[in-house]
Each structure stands twice: as structure tokens, then as C-alpha cells.
Scaffold this motif. Sequence first.
Motif, PDB file in Angstrom:
ATOM      1  N   ALA A  21      10.630 -35.458  57.358  1.00 37.34           N
ATOM      2  CA  ALA A  21      10.379 -36.547  56.404  1.00 37.34           C
ATOM      3  C   ALA A  21       9.133 -37.340  56.801  1.00 37.34           C
ATOM      4  O   ALA A  21       8.272 -37.634  55.959  1.00 37.34           O
ATOM      5  CB  ALA A  21      11.600 -37.464  56.330  1.00 37.34           C
ATOM      6  N   MET A  94      17.217 -42.153  59.574  1.00 36.35           N
ATOM      7  CA  MET A  94      16.847 -42.287  58.153  1.00 36.35           C
ATOM      8  C   MET A  94      17.300 -43.614  57.539  1.00 36.35           C
ATOM      9  O   MET A  94      17.137 -43.805  56.338  1.00 36.35           O
ATOM     10  CB  MET A  94      17.367 -41.119  57.292  1.00 36.35           C
ATOM     11  N   GLN A  95      17.853 -44.526  58.356  1.00 37.71           N
ATOM     12  CA  GLN A  95      18.221 -45.834  57.784  1.00 37.71           C
ATOM     13  C   GLN A  95      16.979 -46.708  57.590  1.00 37.71           C
ATOM     14  O   GLN A  95      17.038 -47.714  56.879  1.00 37.71           O
ATOM     15  CB  GLN A  95      19.259 -46.529  58.661  1.00 37.71           C
ATOM     16  N   HIS A  96      15.904 -46.333  58.258  1.00 33.35           N
ATOM     17  CA  HIS A  96      14.606 -46.973  58.024  1.00 33.35           C
ATOM     18  C   HIS A  96      13.790 -45.937  57.246  1.00 33.35           C
ATOM     19  O   HIS A  96      13.231 -45.015  57.842  1.00 33.35           O
ATOM     20  CB  HIS A  96      13.929 -47.319  59.356  1.00 33.35           C
ATOM     21  N   PRO A  97      13.748 -46.078  55.909  1.00 26.55           N
ATOM     22  CA  PRO A  97      13.211 -44.996  55.077  1.00 26.55           C
ATOM     23  C   PRO A  97      11.730 -44.701  55.345  1.00 26.55           C
ATOM     24  O   PRO A  97      10.886 -45.594  55.194  1.00 26.55           O
ATOM     25  CB  PRO A  97      13.389 -45.535  53.648  1.00 26.55           C
ATOM     26  N   GLU A  99       9.692 -43.329  53.488  1.00 27.60           N
ATOM     27  CA  GLU A  99       8.852 -43.596  52.293  1.00 27.60           C
ATOM     28  C   GLU A  99       8.217 -44.982  52.349  1.00 27.60           C
ATOM     29  O   GLU A  99       7.279 -45.263  51.620  1.00 27.60           O
ATOM     30  CB  GLU A  99       9.658 -43.558  50.985  1.00 27.60           C
ATOM     31  N   ARG A 119      16.288 -56.151  55.879  1.00 31.43           N
ATOM     32  CA  ARG A 119      17.316 -55.417  55.132  1.00 31.43           C
ATOM     33  C   ARG A 119      17.962 -56.353  54.122  1.00 31.43           C
ATOM     34  O   ARG A 119      18.482 -57.398  54.488  1.00 31.43           O
ATOM     35  CB  ARG A 119      18.426 -54.944  56.085  1.00 31.43           C
ATOM     36  N   THR A 122      22.860 -53.089  53.470  1.00 38.34           N
ATOM     37  CA  THR A 122      23.028 -51.850  54.222  1.00 38.34           C
ATOM     38  C   THR A 122      24.228 -51.144  53.623  1.00 38.34           C
ATOM     39  O   THR A 122      25.322 -51.702  53.601  1.00 38.34           O
ATOM     40  CB  THR A 122      23.278 -52.148  55.718  1.00 38.34           C
ATOM     41  N   PHE A 192      13.870 -54.189  52.145  1.00 43.03           N
ATOM     42  CA  PHE A 192      14.321 -52.829  51.821  1.00 43.03           C
ATOM     43  C   PHE A 192      15.832 -52.739  51.921  1.00 43.03           C
ATOM     44  O   PHE A 192      16.479 -53.546  52.579  1.00 43.03           O
ATOM     45  CB  PHE A 192      13.664 -51.785  52.733  1.00 43.03           C
ATOM     46  N   ALA A 194      18.850 -50.571  53.263  1.00 43.94           N
ATOM     47  CA  ALA A 194      19.074 -49.490  54.221  1.00 43.94           C
ATOM     48  C   ALA A 194      20.123 -48.522  53.682  1.00 43.94           C
ATOM     49  O   ALA A 194      21.238 -48.929  53.378  1.00 43.94           O
ATOM     50  CB  ALA A 194      19.509 -50.068  55.554  1.00 43.94           C
ATOM     51  N   PRO A 195      19.760 -47.257  53.550  1.00 42.88           N
ATOM     52  CA  PRO A 195      20.755 -46.276  53.096  1.00 42.88           C
ATOM     53  C   PRO A 195      21.720 -45.942  54.236  1.00 42.88           C
ATOM     54  O   PRO A 195      21.560 -46.437  55.350  1.00 42.88           O
ATOM     55  CB  PRO A 195      19.906 -45.057  52.746  1.00 42.88           C
ATOM     56  N   HIS A 198      21.688 -40.516  57.916  1.00 43.77           N
ATOM     57  CA  HIS A 198      21.649 -39.131  57.444  1.00 43.77           C
ATOM     58  C   HIS A 198      22.786 -38.329  58.058  1.00 43.77           C
ATOM     59  O   HIS A 198      23.486 -37.609  57.368  1.00 43.77           O
ATOM     60  CB  HIS A 198      20.293 -38.508  57.776  1.00 43.77           C
TER      61      HIS A 198
END
Length: 235
Positions: A21, A94-97, A99, A119, A122, A192, A194-195, A198
Motif C-alpha cells: 500500500a 493500516m489504521q493510519h491510512p 492514502e 482521529r 476509530t 481522519f 481510523a479504520p 487489517h
Amino acid sequence: MISIVTPVYNEEDNIVFFYDAVTQVMKNTSYDYELLFVNDGSRDKTEMLINQLAQKDSHVRALTFARNFGHQIAITCGMDMACGDAVITMDGDMQHPPELIPVLLEKWREGFDIVQTVRTATEDAGFIKRMTSSGYYAFINSISKTPIVPGGSDFRLMDKKAIQVFRRFREHSRFIRGIVGGMGFKQTTIEFEAPKRHAGVSKFSMKKMLHFAMDGVITNSTIPLHLAFYIGILA
Ligand code: UDP
Ligand code: MG
């Protein structure tokens, strides 16, 4: 050149995904870059994977600690070793994207020395984590003389000149958000969401989290020291 510093602790199922990524994002920018993994004493295949990546791709550098020293020390080590004109620190789950990297770079180009991310939500944080987090930041800001961005994460960009100042802070128990908040420089924030991670589970046990919260309080304010003194006298 841009440095991306990523602490990793038992992240064998995230390393390659994260690498892919970040590589894709960085190839689409006009910057040369290095991706510096700091393996914080993992006991899974993390070390082997980052060494393999470093061997096949000259953008990757792999460092391994002899034992687990914790997230804050791993980030600090990466910031010490980074060679970039700007250094981005970000988690490897991947919690810090990735993109968002171009957005951070854009702010840097606009002239900001420190771009701090915040954030807003989350995905995998429950109600209790959100409440304790907002209460904690309110408390720490009420006793600290320098500001700490509420909900601030360790996903941030710092210009080389801010990194050089940061390197002079050498305390072992550290709360990087507090140090950076008190450093001055031209700072801005980006929000942002946070998703979810992963793969894998959070590497922050309750005990680690409490230690981290305590380090934040005792390294950003002299009030606990004063309190201990007065309580001692009274006792
Ligand atoms: N991490 C680390 N050392 C530790 C704990 C975590 O290097 O002792 C790394 C971890 O691999 C991840 C980042 O720090 O890349 C953030 O950790 P985690 O995702 O577990 O924290 P959370 O997002 O749950 O707060
Ligand atoms: Mg995480």
C-alpha cells in the motif's frame, strides 16, 4: 527524500500488505522515499519479512530490537535513524491510512513543519475507549503547560528541522504527542477516521495502555511531583 517510519510488533500478517500500500502511494508522488521498519522485538515472522523486503527493495530499511521496548521507543529509534527531509511516522496495521500520505506532503509543501493527524473516530474503538480517551486529553491539557491535541495520534509528518530538535529529547519514558505539542514550529492538523486493523489484534494490552497514559501525565506536568511532595510532608 521522504522517510516513512513504522514500528511493528508481531505484525506478520500486515507487513507485506502495508508495504504494498505504501509503495503504491509513494510511487504516485514525485518524491524519493525510504520505508523504515522498526521491529520492536517481535516473536513471529516480522523480522524475516522486513529483512526480505529490505533485500529485494532498496527503498526499505529494516531495524530489529533485541527485545520489546514499546511503541514510543520504536518510533523514536526510527526518527533517529531517518534520513529524509520530512519524516512521516505511522502504524503498520493500516489504521493510519497510507492514502493520507499525499495530504500530509501537500501541507508540508504549503510550509507546515509539523502536520499532526487527529482521529475523529476509530471503527474498532468501543464507547469506553472513546470516553476514557476524551476524558484523558481534557485532564492532561488541564495540567500541562503545553498543548496536546485531543485524539492526536502518532501518525504525523515532521520537517527535518523539527526532527533535529525532537532528537534532543532523550527521556526513556516518553509521550511523543506531548513532546511534539510543546515544540512550537508551524503546526497544523488533519482529521481522519481510523479504520479497523487489517489483520491481527491490538498490541496494546491494558497494562501497556495505562503505563502510556501515566507517562503522558508525569512527563508533561510537574503537578504529580508537587502532589507527591506535599502528600509526603503531610504524611
Ligand atoms: N507496536 C510496537 N510495539 C508495541 C506495541 C505496538 O511497535 O509494544 C506497533 C504495532 O505493531 C503497530 C503500532 O505500534 O504498528 C500501533 O499498535 P496497535 O495497532 O497495536 O495499537 P492500537 O492501534 O490498537 O492503539
Ligand atoms: Mg492499531
